[in-house]
Scaffold this motif. Structure first.
Motif, PDB file in Angstrom:
ATOM      1  N   ASN A 186      10.454   0.896  18.668  1.00  0.00           N
ATOM      2  CA  ASN A 186      10.321   2.074  17.812  1.00  0.00           C
ATOM      3  C   ASN A 186       8.920   2.108  17.212  1.00  0.00           C
ATOM      4  O   ASN A 186       8.670   1.512  16.162  1.00  0.00           O
ATOM      5  N   PRO A 187       7.970   2.785  17.854  1.00  0.00           N
ATOM      6  CA  PRO A 187       6.600   2.777  17.347  1.00  0.00           C
ATOM      7  C   PRO A 187       6.460   3.429  15.979  1.00  0.00           C
ATOM      8  O   PRO A 187       5.596   3.046  15.184  1.00  0.00           O
ATOM      9  N   THR A 188       7.315   4.397  15.669  1.00  0.00           N
ATOM     10  CA  THR A 188       7.211   5.086  14.381  1.00  0.00           C
ATOM     11  C   THR A 188       7.435   4.129  13.225  1.00  0.00           C
ATOM     12  O   THR A 188       6.651   4.091  12.269  1.00  0.00           O
ATOM     13  N   SER A 189       8.513   3.330  13.298  1.00  0.00           N
ATOM     14  CA  SER A 189       8.786   2.404  12.199  1.00  0.00           C
ATOM     15  C   SER A 189       7.754   1.288  12.130  1.00  0.00           C
ATOM     16  O   SER A 189       7.326   0.891  11.038  1.00  0.00           O
ATOM     17  N   ASN A 190       7.319   0.788  13.280  1.00  0.00           N
ATOM     18  CA  ASN A 190       6.311  -0.277  13.271  1.00  0.00           C
ATOM     19  C   ASN A 190       4.998   0.206  12.654  1.00  0.00           C
ATOM     20  O   ASN A 190       4.370  -0.508  11.870  1.00  0.00           O
ATOM     21  N   GLU A 191       4.591   1.412  12.981  1.00  0.00           N
ATOM     22  CA  GLU A 191       3.360   1.958  12.402  1.00  0.00           C
ATOM     23  C   GLU A 191       3.516   2.199  10.907  1.00  0.00           C
ATOM     24  O   GLU A 191       2.604   1.935  10.120  1.00  0.00           O
ATOM     25  N   LEU A 192       4.680   2.700  10.492  1.00  0.00           N
ATOM     26  CA  LEU A 192       4.918   2.962   9.067  1.00  0.00           C
ATOM     27  C   LEU A 192       4.789   1.677   8.262  1.00  0.00           C
ATOM     28  O   LEU A 192       4.068   1.628   7.256  1.00  0.00           O
ATOM     29  N   TYR A 193       5.494   0.621   8.678  1.00  0.00           N
ATOM     30  CA  TYR A 193       5.494  -0.599   7.875  1.00  0.00           C
ATOM     31  C   TYR A 193       4.120  -1.253   7.844  1.00  0.00           C
ATOM     32  O   TYR A 193       3.729  -1.832   6.821  1.00  0.00           O
ATOM     33  N   GLN A 194       3.364  -1.132   8.917  1.00  0.00           N
ATOM     34  CA  GLN A 194       2.001  -1.670   8.877  1.00  0.00           C
ATOM     35  C   GLN A 194       1.120  -0.872   7.920  1.00  0.00           C
ATOM     36  O   GLN A 194       0.286  -1.454   7.222  1.00  0.00           O
ATOM     37  N   ARG A 195       1.316   0.430   7.844  1.00  0.00           N
ATOM     38  CA  ARG A 195       0.557   1.231   6.864  1.00  0.00           C
ATOM     39  C   ARG A 195       0.906   0.824   5.436  1.00  0.00           C
ATOM     40  O   ARG A 195       0.059   0.912   4.534  1.00  0.00           O
ATOM     41  N   LEU A 196       2.157   0.389   5.232  1.00  0.00           N
ATOM     42  CA  LEU A 196       2.580  -0.009   3.885  1.00  0.00           C
ATOM     43  C   LEU A 196       2.102  -1.408   3.504  1.00  0.00           C
ATOM     44  O   LEU A 196       2.275  -1.823   2.359  1.00  0.00           O
ATOM     45  N   GLY A 197       1.540  -2.144   4.470  1.00  0.00           N
ATOM     46  CA  GLY A 197       0.996  -3.465   4.170  1.00  0.00           C
ATOM     47  C   GLY A 197       1.734  -4.617   4.807  1.00  0.00           C
ATOM     48  O   GLY A 197       1.418  -5.782   4.532  1.00  0.00           O
ATOM     49  N   PHE A 198       2.727  -4.345   5.662  1.00  0.00           N
ATOM     50  CA  PHE A 198       3.449  -5.413   6.342  1.00  0.00           C
ATOM     51  C   PHE A 198       2.668  -5.861   7.577  1.00  0.00           C
ATOM     52  O   PHE A 198       2.105  -5.025   8.291  1.00  0.00           O
ATOM     53  N   ARG A 199       2.657  -7.174   7.815  1.00  0.00           N
ATOM     54  CA  ARG A 199       1.915  -7.746   8.924  1.00  0.00           C
ATOM     55  C   ARG A 199       2.858  -8.542   9.829  1.00  0.00           C
ATOM     56  O   ARG A 199       3.732  -9.262   9.344  1.00  0.00           O
ATOM     57  N   PRO A 200       2.675  -8.458  11.161  1.00  0.00           N
ATOM     58  CA  PRO A 200       3.578  -9.158  12.083  1.00  0.00           C
ATOM     59  C   PRO A 200       3.551 -10.674  11.883  1.00  0.00           C
ATOM     60  O   PRO A 200       2.492 -11.260  11.645  1.00  0.00           O
ATOM     61  N   VAL A 201       4.734 -11.273  11.976  1.00  0.00           N
ATOM     62  CA  VAL A 201       4.856 -12.732  11.904  1.00  0.00           C
ATOM     63  C   VAL A 201       5.202 -13.293  13.276  1.00  0.00           C
ATOM     64  O   VAL A 201       4.482 -14.126  13.816  1.00  0.00           O
TER      65      VAL A 201
ATOM     66  N   ALA B  19       8.569   5.712   0.957  1.00  0.00           N
ATOM     67  CA  ALA B  19       8.645   5.659  -0.502  1.00  0.00           C
ATOM     68  C   ALA B  19       9.708   4.681  -0.976  1.00  0.00           C
ATOM     69  O   ALA B  19       9.481   3.889  -1.903  1.00  0.00           O
ATOM     70  N   VAL B  20      10.884   4.692  -0.335  1.00  0.00           N
ATOM     71  CA  VAL B  20      11.951   3.806  -0.780  1.00  0.00           C
ATOM     72  C   VAL B  20      11.653   2.360  -0.382  1.00  0.00           C
ATOM     73  O   VAL B  20      12.024   1.416  -1.094  1.00  0.00           O
ATOM     74  N   THR B  21      10.955   2.152   0.735  1.00  0.00           N
ATOM     75  CA  THR B  21      10.559   0.794   1.117  1.00  0.00           C
ATOM     76  C   THR B  21       9.565   0.226   0.118  1.00  0.00           C
ATOM     77  O   THR B  21       9.648  -0.946  -0.270  1.00  0.00           O
TER      78      THR B  21
ATOM     79  N   ALA C  68       9.369   1.085  -3.004  1.00  0.00           N
ATOM     80  CA  ALA C  68      10.098   0.853  -4.255  1.00  0.00           C
ATOM     81  C   ALA C  68      10.865  -0.462  -4.220  1.00  0.00           C
ATOM     82  O   ALA C  68      10.822  -1.254  -5.170  1.00  0.00           O
ATOM     83  N   VAL C  69      11.579  -0.734  -3.126  1.00  0.00           N
ATOM     84  CA  VAL C  69      12.383  -1.953  -3.065  1.00  0.00           C
ATOM     85  C   VAL C  69      11.489  -3.180  -2.914  1.00  0.00           C
ATOM     86  O   VAL C  69      11.788  -4.254  -3.458  1.00  0.00           O
ATOM     87  N   SER C  70      10.361  -3.043  -2.234  1.00  0.00           N
ATOM     88  CA  SER C  70       9.427  -4.162  -2.090  1.00  0.00           C
ATOM     89  C   SER C  70       8.771  -4.488  -3.424  1.00  0.00           C
ATOM     90  O   SER C  70       8.633  -5.669  -3.800  1.00  0.00           O
ATOM     91  N   ARG C  71       8.378  -3.460  -4.152  1.00  0.00           N
ATOM     92  CA  ARG C  71       7.762  -3.667  -5.467  1.00  0.00           C
ATOM     93  C   ARG C  71       8.744  -4.341  -6.420  1.00  0.00           C
ATOM     94  O   ARG C  71       8.372  -5.255  -7.176  1.00  0.00           O
TER      95      ARG C  71
ATOM     96  N   THR D 219       0.846  -1.191   0.000  1.00  0.00           N
ATOM     97  CA  THR D 219       0.000   0.000   0.000  1.00  0.00           C
ATOM     98  C   THR D 219       0.882   1.240   0.000  1.00  0.00           C
ATOM     99  O   THR D 219       1.356   1.677   1.058  1.00  0.00           O
ATOM    100  N   PRO D 220       1.153   1.828  -1.163  1.00  0.00           N
ATOM    101  CA  PRO D 220       2.033   2.998  -1.217  1.00  0.00           C
ATOM    102  C   PRO D 220       1.468   4.161  -0.411  1.00  0.00           C
ATOM    103  O   PRO D 220       0.237   4.327  -0.304  1.00  0.00           O
ATOM    104  N   PRO D 221       2.340   4.964   0.176  1.00  0.00           N
ATOM    105  CA  PRO D 221       1.860   6.114   0.956  1.00  0.00           C
ATOM    106  C   PRO D 221       1.238   7.163   0.048  1.00  0.00           C
ATOM    107  O   PRO D 221       1.654   7.339  -1.100  1.00  0.00           O
ATOM    108  N   GLU D 222       0.251   7.838   0.565  1.00  0.00           N
ATOM    109  CA  GLU D 222      -0.390   8.940  -0.157  1.00  0.00           C
ATOM    110  C   GLU D 222      -0.415  10.172   0.738  1.00  0.00           C
ATOM    111  O   GLU D 222      -0.908  10.107   1.867  1.00  0.00           O
ATOM    112  N   PRO D 223       0.125  11.292   0.267  1.00  0.00           N
ATOM    113  CA  PRO D 223       0.808  11.422  -1.024  1.00  0.00           C
ATOM    114  C   PRO D 223       2.243  10.898  -0.933  1.00  0.00           C
ATOM    115  O   PRO D 223       2.842  10.902   0.144  1.00  0.00           O
ATOM    116  N   SER D 224       2.781  10.481  -2.059  1.00  0.00           N
ATOM    117  CA  SER D 224       4.177  10.064  -2.113  1.00  0.00           C
ATOM    118  C   SER D 224       5.059  11.300  -2.213  1.00  0.00           C
ATOM    119  O   SER D 224       4.686  12.279  -2.871  1.00  0.00           O
TER     120      SER D 224
END
Length: 307
Positions: free
Chosen positions: A282-297, A257-259, A261-264, A161-166
């Motif tokens: 680090n709540p900031t990074s955890n929240e960011l990656y979940q917004r991008l579509g990453f789910r905890p394993v 944005a760069v995450t 790009a590399v994931s795509r 899920t790309p961020p909006e706006p990029s």
């Protein structure tokens, strides 16, 4: 493999032997074995001493059962799923011992085997329950102090899920002309997280450039403003690491944005799954990656051992 002093575990310094015997097991659940897979791949492609001057040590456990799945339903291939192998480890001194998820008895057995061998381990990194069991057993055997040094969470990409706006700009793969920048940012990244890099910064840059393993996000004027690394595809999985934006450029959406790009790019190249680790604290990074579509394993933990 040489016989171990305890039943079950066999140790070797022969990378090819380890790979031939452990590969099916490690490939059986690649997400939970991602660190062992990527380190083994790096040793095979860049040489046994890419992480340090000392020879690595490897081990497998045969017999017994693998660790059952947690709430994510992620299991471990045991005796029936890994050619008789139910556990594995590798150690690239002077870095942490890296373990596959293990049953408690297997982790305690391994602590005994390695303690009896007189090894001076600096610490261990593994799935959290395995790391805790091994660390407790190691403390009992060697009388060291064990402390959590880095709690991590493993994520798997669901729907990207790309961020909006990029942010304005575009992505490109780093080349040899970027070597000095990559080496500098590698050092700054590890300084920021308070962790020593596993490889020399220049060697890391060379290794990644060799297979296109770093993507840069550039501003419209062509200035690099963030990077995201990726491991080589092994067992169908690619892990994003590291993601770094210099301190003065954070908060502008470059990391997201760069995450993306590399994931795509990993998905376009045929990866079955895209993974990444985060710092649990680090709540900031955890929240960011979940917004991008990453789910905890599952959670992983690194412990340091001190006298």
């Amino acid at each position: 493999m040489a016989s171990s002093p305890r039943p079950g575990w066999q140790l070797t310094s022969d990378l090819d032997e380890f790979h031939s015997r452990a590969a099916t097991f490690l490939h059986s659940v690649p997400a939970l074995h991602t660190a062992l897979l990527s380190v083994t791949d790096m040793l095979r492609t860049r040489g046994l001493h890419v992480y340090g001057a000392e020879d690595p040590l490897f081990g497998i456990r045969t017999g017994g059962n693998g660790v059952g799945g947690a709430s994510d339903g992620e299991g471990i291939g045991g005796a029936s799923g890994g050619g008789g192998v139910s556990g594995a480890f590798l150690w690239t001194p002077p870095h942490l011992l890296a373990l596959s998820p293990l049953a408690d008895d297997a982790a305690e057995e391994l602590a005994g085997v390695l303690a009896d061998a007189g090894l001076a381990l600096p610490g261990v990194g593994a799935e959290s329950a395995t790391a805790a069991t091994f660390s407790a057993a190691w403390q009992r055997r060697t009388h060291v102090r064990a402390a959590v040094s880095f709690p991590q969470r493993l994520y798997r990409l669901g729907t990207l899920t790309p961020p909006e706006p990029s942010p304005a700009g575009s992505a490109r793969v780093a080349t040899g002309a970027d070597r000095a920048l990559l080496a500098r940012w590698h050092g700054e990244f590890h300084e920021a997280i308070g962790e020593k890099g596993a490889m020399d910064a220049g060697e890391w840059a060379d290794a990644r450039i060799a297979y296109g393993g770093v993507t840069l996000w550039e501003s419209p004027d062509g200035t690099p403003v963030a990077m995201a690394g990726n491991t080589r595809k092994v067992a169908g999985q690619v892990r994003v690491a590291p993601v770094f934006t210099p301190a003065g450029l954070r908060g502008r959406g470059y990391a997201g944005a760069v995450t993306v790009a590399v994931s795509r790019a990993a998905l376009a190249a045929g990866a079955d799954e895209v993974l990444l680790f985060t710092d649990v604290g680090n709540p900031t990074s955890n929240e960011l990656y979940q917004r991008l579509g990453f789910r905890p394993v599952r959670d992983f933990t690194q412990y340091s051992f001190t006298r």
